[in-house]
Design a protein around this motif. Structure first.
Motif, PDB file in Angstrom:
ATOM      1  N   LYS B  56       1.240  -1.152  -0.291  1.00  0.00           N
ATOM      2  CA  LYS B  56      -0.123  -0.076   0.168  1.00  0.00           C
ATOM      3  C   LYS B  56       0.562   0.873   0.094  1.00  0.00           C
ATOM      4  N   LEU B  57       1.100   2.250  -0.900  1.00  0.00           N
ATOM      5  CA  LEU B  57       1.201   3.606  -1.330  1.00  0.00           C
ATOM      6  C   LEU B  57       0.455   4.331  -1.300  1.00  0.00           C
ATOM      7  N   ASN B  58      -0.266   5.732  -0.403  1.00  0.00           N
ATOM      8  CA  ASN B  58      -0.970   6.559  -0.387  1.00  0.00           C
ATOM      9  C   ASN B  58       0.007   7.576  -0.220  1.00  0.00           C
ATOM     10  N   ALA B 101       1.093  17.113  -4.054  1.00  0.00           N
ATOM     11  CA  ALA B 101       2.211  16.119  -3.498  1.00  0.00           C
ATOM     12  C   ALA B 101       1.812  14.651  -4.045  1.00  0.00           C
ATOM     13  N   ILE B 102       1.262  13.978  -4.491  1.00  0.00           N
ATOM     14  CA  ILE B 102       0.892  12.396  -5.786  1.00  0.00           C
ATOM     15  C   ILE B 102       1.818  13.373  -6.915  1.00  0.00           C
ATOM     16  N   ASN B 103       1.273  14.963  -7.436  1.00  0.00           N
ATOM     17  CA  ASN B 103       2.719  14.475  -8.725  1.00  0.00           C
ATOM     18  C   ASN B 103       4.122  14.741  -7.838  1.00  0.00           C
ATOM     19  N   ALA B 147       3.643  20.940 -10.827  1.00  0.00           N
ATOM     20  CA  ALA B 147       3.459  19.982  -9.835  1.00  0.00           C
ATOM     21  C   ALA B 147       4.381  18.368 -10.892  1.00  0.00           C
ATOM     22  N   LYS B 148       4.181  18.675 -12.258  1.00  0.00           N
ATOM     23  CA  LYS B 148       4.392  18.116 -13.224  1.00  0.00           C
ATOM     24  C   LYS B 148       6.191  18.631 -13.624  1.00  0.00           C
ATOM     25  N   ALA B 149       6.752  19.784 -13.936  1.00  0.00           N
ATOM     26  CA  ALA B 149       7.574  20.698 -13.962  1.00  0.00           C
ATOM     27  C   ALA B 149       8.600  20.467 -13.367  1.00  0.00           C
ATOM     28  N   PRO B 174       4.169  11.572 -21.795  1.00  0.00           N
ATOM     29  CA  PRO B 174       3.807  11.618 -22.783  1.00  0.00           C
ATOM     30  C   PRO B 174       2.428  12.841 -22.787  1.00  0.00           C
ATOM     31  N   GLY B 175       2.184  12.883 -24.082  1.00  0.00           N
ATOM     32  CA  GLY B 175       1.104  13.858 -24.901  1.00  0.00           C
ATOM     33  C   GLY B 175      -0.233  13.876 -23.786  1.00  0.00           C
ATOM     34  N   PHE B 176      -0.863  13.250 -25.040  1.00  0.00           N
ATOM     35  CA  PHE B 176      -2.599  12.351 -24.668  1.00  0.00           C
ATOM     36  C   PHE B 176      -2.341  10.951 -24.560  1.00  0.00           C
ATOM     37  N   THR B 179      -6.412   6.538 -20.921  1.00  0.00           N
ATOM     38  CA  THR B 179      -6.533   5.896 -20.060  1.00  0.00           C
ATOM     39  C   THR B 179      -7.643   6.203 -18.717  1.00  0.00           C
ATOM     40  N   LYS B 180      -7.862   5.898 -17.583  1.00  0.00           N
ATOM     41  CA  LYS B 180      -8.567   5.856 -16.835  1.00  0.00           C
ATOM     42  C   LYS B 180      -8.797   7.396 -15.874  1.00  0.00           C
ATOM     43  N   MET B 181      -7.456   7.796 -16.658  1.00  0.00           N
ATOM     44  CA  MET B 181      -7.527   9.920 -16.245  1.00  0.00           C
ATOM     45  C   MET B 181      -7.933  10.382 -16.906  1.00  0.00           C
ATOM     46  N   THR B 182      -8.279  10.048 -18.147  1.00  0.00           N
ATOM     47  CA  THR B 182      -8.575  11.293 -19.180  1.00  0.00           C
ATOM     48  C   THR B 182      -9.831  10.332 -19.643  1.00  0.00           C
TER      49      THR B 182
HETATM   50  N1  LIG Z   1      -3.572  10.305 -19.469  1.00  0.00           N
HETATM   51  C1  LIG Z   1      -2.626  10.987 -19.874  1.00  0.00           C
HETATM   52  O1  LIG Z   1      -3.128  11.541 -20.869  1.00  0.00           O
HETATM   53  C2  LIG Z   1      -1.462  11.731 -19.391  1.00  0.00           C
HETATM   54  C3  LIG Z   1      -0.618  12.644 -20.088  1.00  0.00           C
HETATM   55  C4  LIG Z   1       0.544  13.254 -19.573  1.00  0.00           C
HETATM   56  C5  LIG Z   1       0.915  12.361 -18.750  1.00  0.00           C
HETATM   57  N2  LIG Z   1       0.070  10.979 -17.722  1.00  0.00           N
HETATM   58  C6  LIG Z   1       0.814  10.738 -16.546  1.00  0.00           C
HETATM   59  O2  LIG Z   1       1.216  10.095 -17.055  1.00  0.00           O
HETATM   60  C7  LIG Z   1       0.864   9.266 -15.835  1.00  0.00           C
HETATM   61  C8  LIG Z   1      -0.018   7.454 -15.443  1.00  0.00           C
HETATM   62  O3  LIG Z   1      -1.410   7.989 -15.469  1.00  0.00           O
HETATM   63  P1  LIG Z   1      -2.322   7.707 -16.416  1.00  0.00           P
HETATM   64  O4  LIG Z   1      -3.254   8.416 -17.711  1.00  0.00           O
HETATM   65  O5  LIG Z   1      -2.844   6.120 -16.018  1.00  0.00           O
HETATM   66  O6  LIG Z   1      -3.364   7.795 -14.519  1.00  0.00           O
HETATM   67  P2  LIG Z   1      -4.144   6.953 -13.819  1.00  0.00           P
HETATM   68  O7  LIG Z   1      -4.642   5.715 -13.938  1.00  0.00           O
HETATM   69  O8  LIG Z   1      -4.876   8.694 -12.966  1.00  0.00           O
HETATM   70  O9  LIG Z   1      -2.807   6.782 -13.108  1.00  0.00           O
HETATM   71  C9  LIG Z   1      -2.409   7.657 -12.262  1.00  0.00           C
HETATM   72  C10 LIG Z   1      -1.749   6.427 -10.895  1.00  0.00           C
HETATM   73  O10 LIG Z   1      -1.825   7.160  -9.950  1.00  0.00           O
HETATM   74  C11 LIG Z   1      -1.623   6.567  -8.517  1.00  0.00           C
HETATM   75  N3  LIG Z   1      -2.596   8.037  -7.310  1.00  0.00           N
HETATM   76  C12 LIG Z   1      -3.791   8.481  -8.544  1.00  0.00           C
HETATM   77  N4  LIG Z   1      -3.517   8.786  -7.196  1.00  0.00           N
HETATM   78  C13 LIG Z   1      -2.757   8.717  -5.784  1.00  0.00           C
HETATM   79  C14 LIG Z   1      -2.300   8.215  -3.961  1.00  0.00           C
HETATM   80  N5  LIG Z   1      -3.338   9.440  -3.795  1.00  0.00           N
HETATM   81  N6  LIG Z   1      -1.392   7.937  -3.873  1.00  0.00           N
HETATM   82  C15 LIG Z   1      -0.473   7.065  -4.402  1.00  0.00           C
HETATM   83  N7  LIG Z   1      -0.864   7.169  -5.777  1.00  0.00           N
HETATM   84  C16 LIG Z   1      -1.381   7.563  -6.167  1.00  0.00           C
HETATM   85  C17 LIG Z   1      -2.922   5.799  -8.994  1.00  0.00           C
HETATM   86  O11 LIG Z   1      -2.341   4.557  -8.811  1.00  0.00           O
HETATM   87  P3  LIG Z   1      -2.961   3.492  -7.801  1.00  0.00           P
HETATM   88  O12 LIG Z   1      -4.055   3.568  -8.228  1.00  0.00           O
HETATM   89  O13 LIG Z   1      -2.262   2.072  -8.126  1.00  0.00           O
HETATM   90  O14 LIG Z   1      -2.492   3.824  -6.441  1.00  0.00           O
HETATM   91  C18 LIG Z   1      -2.981   6.033 -10.242  1.00  0.00           C
HETATM   92  O15 LIG Z   1      -3.388   4.456 -11.212  1.00  0.00           O
HETATM   93  C19 LIG Z   1       0.531  10.261 -14.172  1.00  0.00           C
HETATM   94  O16 LIG Z   1       1.469  10.704 -13.485  1.00  0.00           O
HETATM   95  C20 LIG Z   1      -0.279  11.444 -15.681  1.00  0.00           C
HETATM   96  O17 LIG Z   1      -0.218  12.071 -14.538  1.00  0.00           O
HETATM   97  C21 LIG Z   1      -0.793  11.393 -18.147  1.00  0.00           C
END
Ligand SMILES: NC(=O)c1ccc[n+]([C@@H]2O[C@H](COP(=O)([O-])OP(=O)(O)OC[C@H]3O[C@@H](n4cnc5c(N)ncnc54)[C@H](OP(=O)(O)O)[C@@H]3O)[C@@H](O)[C@H]2O)c1
Ligand SMILES: Cc1cc2nc3c(=O)[nH]c(=O)nc-3n(C[C@H](O)[C@H](O)[C@H](O)COP(=O)(O)OP(=O)(O)OC[C@H]3O[C@@H](n4cnc5c(N)ncnc54)[C@H](O)[C@@H]3O)c2cc1C
Lengths: 435, 239
Positions: B56-58, B101-103, B147-149, B174-176, B179-182
């Motif tokens: 576990k890593l929060n 904090a997270i980034n 934060a990413k910078a 990454p650009g776009f 994923t579940k983020m987007t």
């Molecule tokens: N999707 C895009 O278009 C895009 C573009 C540019 C950069 N990125 C970067 O790519 C990376 C992967 O993102 P993704 O698109 O795959 O999005 P994502 O599914 O939201 O993945 C990000 C992961 O970060 C972890 N996270 C979130 N909150 C957290 C917390 N409180 N503590 C610990 N871990 C936490 C989670 O993993 P767990 O659930 O396992 O903790 C989550 O699955 C990210 O760094 C994102 O910023 C994404």
């Protein structure tokens, strides 16, 4: 929050704008449901019509984990969004195969259960349901139910063929079969008319896999001109030198894509005629034997990628019906005549003899008798032909496959008994309204 | 290998690819939601015979983790949080604190622990997933961007620190990506890649020991243009 997207299934007809929610966790789907808006599960959208479309759609494609595999008991457990193609990549090198497969490997396990898909071995093995031991079903807010013949058996049997109307399958456990090689020993035999092809099917009952391609544009004496392909999983000694080097070869995952919608006029009756004619002439002798890879035998169209685009923007429908055995021959003749006379030719026409159905799975489409599946480019003229074909199917006591349906009469598709407060599709609403 | 942000689609696809290609069997999945990671652990076991541990890593409340006892030489970090997309980013400091904090701020503390352990062991690769959003602040997401910078600068410094110490650092921008983020955003098709494709590109960068990669390639040029716009013009734009 869910995003609205324009989606459509394999036939590119109809098209809808749907709100899509993605599931990520098969153990705890966090779905917010409401009584005034029904939702429907959606796998890889490889059904043709409107079964996995709706105002609000739940995508299972992210549920792609394998959970357990036991080679000894030949059982596998995986999440509902796993594609058959992924299963094959895993199973085949180990000497196993999917027990029942449709004509494309790009469907999900959830879709295989919901449509209770059938394959070329239906007459021997039945539908996909014959091999499923249990599944987890999301049936409503916070409620996940394990279903098997011994637990919640009613829901278990009802779900096969119910087209997502009983809930969302989250994961499933099912049997796989052992193979010595990933090749199929195949015999192809020409039939010059309908009586010949019926006789060939009856003769081929002992073969594991049977299917026929039928030229739907033939009339009169040549009505029903076709080729039957019957196959068995090939043993090692049947392979040639090259094949024997890698007897458990997996399909090639590169696909050639058709990158844009063809202009509609490309697929006119003439090209269909040419296609069927070429296909027929390719085989000179009456009977050919060969050993072919499973990808070629089961999935001849998969390597062309998005071949559905050749029908152009308006899309197409696939019409698949089954007629009870006693009416099959007369009914099939009447429908083939109707199609040939309409001039609305079909690129693909597949004929198959279903075996006896397992009455416990009362929502499944197959009943014992002949089934025909064929494509029609969508046009305004089509509804008239569909009405005429529907009438013949109805008069002969047949039914239509819901995985293909988008415009048939409700009497032919309302054999599914599954009501739910939460789940409904464009298709189920259309059918209920018409009933 | 150690994976931070194991539930990210990129993490999953990259981990699978590594297990397919490399002789690695030990996997540590660090995740803020261990429950959601269970089936993926089974998946890696069934498909690749991997020996998987979930930890576990929060990052909002990072625990002390003992990395010294772990068997690994590859670290993949995809942890990230884009924030609740609201109108003005300056109004939601509760969320902004999470974003930083997270980034960045808590993430680098965890990575520092790993870095110390790797330095003792003297070998390995750290792959950090940052973002093109860190290259120039834009009004719509500059807390995430800054934060990413910071994270990009951190990775660059870490690479410099590890030079000649046998440890390599790869920065992924990454650009776009789909994923579940987007998943609730409308992304331009031509500029967006699937997690599978992203994993392949990252793997190639890893094998070739690249320092910084953009995925997909066009983002390098897009960002070059965006970065070259003079500030007095840029401040008036709505990007
Ligand atoms: N999707 C895009 O278009 C895009 C573009 C540019 C950069 N990125 C970067 O790519 C990376 C992967 O993102 P993704 O698109 O795959 O999005 P994502 O599914 O939201 O993945 C990000 C992961 O970060 C972890 N996270 C979130 N909150 C957290 C917390 N409180 N503590 C610990 N871990 C936490 C989670 O993993 P767990 O659930 O396992 O903790 C989550 O699955 C990210 O760094 C994102 O910023 C994404
Ligand atoms: C080229 C081609 C050949 C085909 N050949 C055959 C064949 O030989 N035999 C045959 O039987 N079928 C055949 N089909 C049809 C196809 O197998 C079925 O439509 C199958 O259900 C599609 O699965 P999918 O994952 O794409 O699901 P979708 O098309 O997205 O959905 C199909 C139905 O399943 C439901 N569903 C999907 N996932 C779930 C879930 N997790 N839980 C509950 N319900 C769910 C949907 O609500 C919908 O009703 C063929 C299709 C194509 C394109």
């Amino acid at each position: 929050m869910a995003v609205r997207k324009n989606i459509t299934n394999w036939g590119n007809y109809p098209k809808t704008s749907s709100e899509i929610t993605h599931l990520h966790d098969a153990n705890a789907p966090d779905l917010k449901l409401s009584h005034d808006k029904k939702v429907i599960a959606r796998g890889n959208g490889r059904c043709y019509g409107d079964a996995s479309l709706g105002e609000s759609v739940i995508s299972t494609l992210e549920l792609s984990n394998f959970i357990e595999f036991d080679a000894k008991s030949k059982t596998i457990t995986c999440e509902a969004g796993v594609l058959l193609s992924d299963l094959l990549e895993f199973l085949v090198p180990k000497g196993f195969f999917i027990p029942v497969t449709p004509g494309t490997k790009f469907i999900t396990v959830g879709g295989a259960i919901a449509a209770d898909v059938h394959g070329k071995n239906h007459h021997k093995d039945g539908c996909f349901s014959s091999f499923v031991e249990s599944f987890m079903l999301f049936v409503g807010p916070g409620e996940i139910i394990q279903c098997s013949p011994t637990e919640n058996d009613q829901l278990f049997y009802r779900t096969f063929g119910a087209m997502g109307l009983t809930g969302v399958v989250l994961s499933a456990t099912f049997k796989v079969i052992a193979i010595e090689t990933s090749f199929i020993y195949q015999e192809s035999i020409k039939a010059s008319n309908l009586d010949e092809i019926f006789a060939l099917f009856e003769d081929s009952a002992e073969w594991k896999y049977t299917v026929a391609w039928i030229d739907c544009l033939q009339k009169g004496k040549s009505l029903g001109r076709s080729i039957i392909m019957r196959g068995e999983s090939a043993s090692l000694d049947k392979l040639n030198k090259k094949q024997a080097k890698n007897p458990l070869k997996v399909h090639d995952d590169r696909i050639k894509n058709i990158p844009f919608f063809f202009p509609s006029f490309v697929l006119n009756t003439l090209s269909v005629k040419l296609f069927n004619w070429a296909y027929y002439l390719k085989q000179f002798r009456k009977k050919e034997t060969s050993v072919v890879h499973y990808d070629q035998f089961f999935y001849p169209l998969d390597s062309i990628g998005e071949w559905n685009k050749i029908y152009g923007k308006p899309g197409f429908i696939q019409y698949q019906f089954v007629l009870p055995l006693e009416n099959s021959k007369a009914g099939m003749r009447a429908i083939l005549e109707e199609i040939a006379n309409s001039g609305l030719g079909s690129f693909l026409a597949v004929l198959k003899l279903f075996g006896k159905n397992d009455s416990r799975f009362y929502n499944s489409f197959p009943i014992e008798g002949y089934t025909l599946a064929l494509d029609f480019k969508y046009s305004k003229k089509l509804s008239g032909l569909v009405e005429r074909m529907d009438q013949i199917v109805l008069d002969n006591g047949g039914r239509i496959y819901r995985a293909k349906d988008c415009m048939s009469r409700a009497e032919l598709t309302n054999y599914i008994k599954a009501e739910s407060d939460w789940f409904g599709s464009l298709q189920s609403e259309r059918i209920t309204m018409k009933s | 290998m150690i994976v931070l942000g194991a539930n990210s689609d990129i993490s999953k696809k990259f981990t699978e690819l590594v297990l397919q290609k490399e002789d690695i069997r030990k996997v540590y999945l660090l995740s803020s939601s261990p429950d959601k990671t269970i089936n993926f652990r089974s998946h890696l076991k069934v498909k690749y015979n991997a020996d998987v541990e979930i930890i576990k890593l929060n990052l909002l409340d990072p625990p002390k983790i003992d990395f010294s006892s772990m068997e690994y030489s590859l670290v993949f970090c995809a942890s990230g949080y884009m924030g609740a997309q609201q109108e003005a980013v300056i109004t939601n400091n509760e969320d902004n604190a999470k974003i930083t904090a997270i980034n960045y701020s808590n993430l680098i503390l965890v990575l520092n622990e790993i870095a110390q352990d790797m330095e003792r062991k003297g070998e390995g690769t750290i792959i950090g997933v940052s973002s093109v959003a860190g290259e120039r602040g834009r009004k719509s997401n500059f807390i995430y961007g800054s934060a990413k910078a910071g994270f990009t600068a951190y990775l660059s410094g870490l690479r410099n620190y590890f030079n000649k110490k046998g440890i390599h650092v790869l920065t992924v921008k990454p650009g776009f990506m789909y994923t579940k983020m987007t998943e609730d955003l409308e992304l331009p098709k031509a500029l967006t890649i699937t997690p599978e494709k992203a994993a392949k590109l990252i793997y190639r960068g890893y094998i070739k020991k690249r320092n910084v990669i953009y995925i997909a390639w066009m983002w390098k040029w897009i960002m070059l243009i965006i970065k070259s716009i003079p500030e007095f013009i840029f401040k008036r734009l709505s990007l």
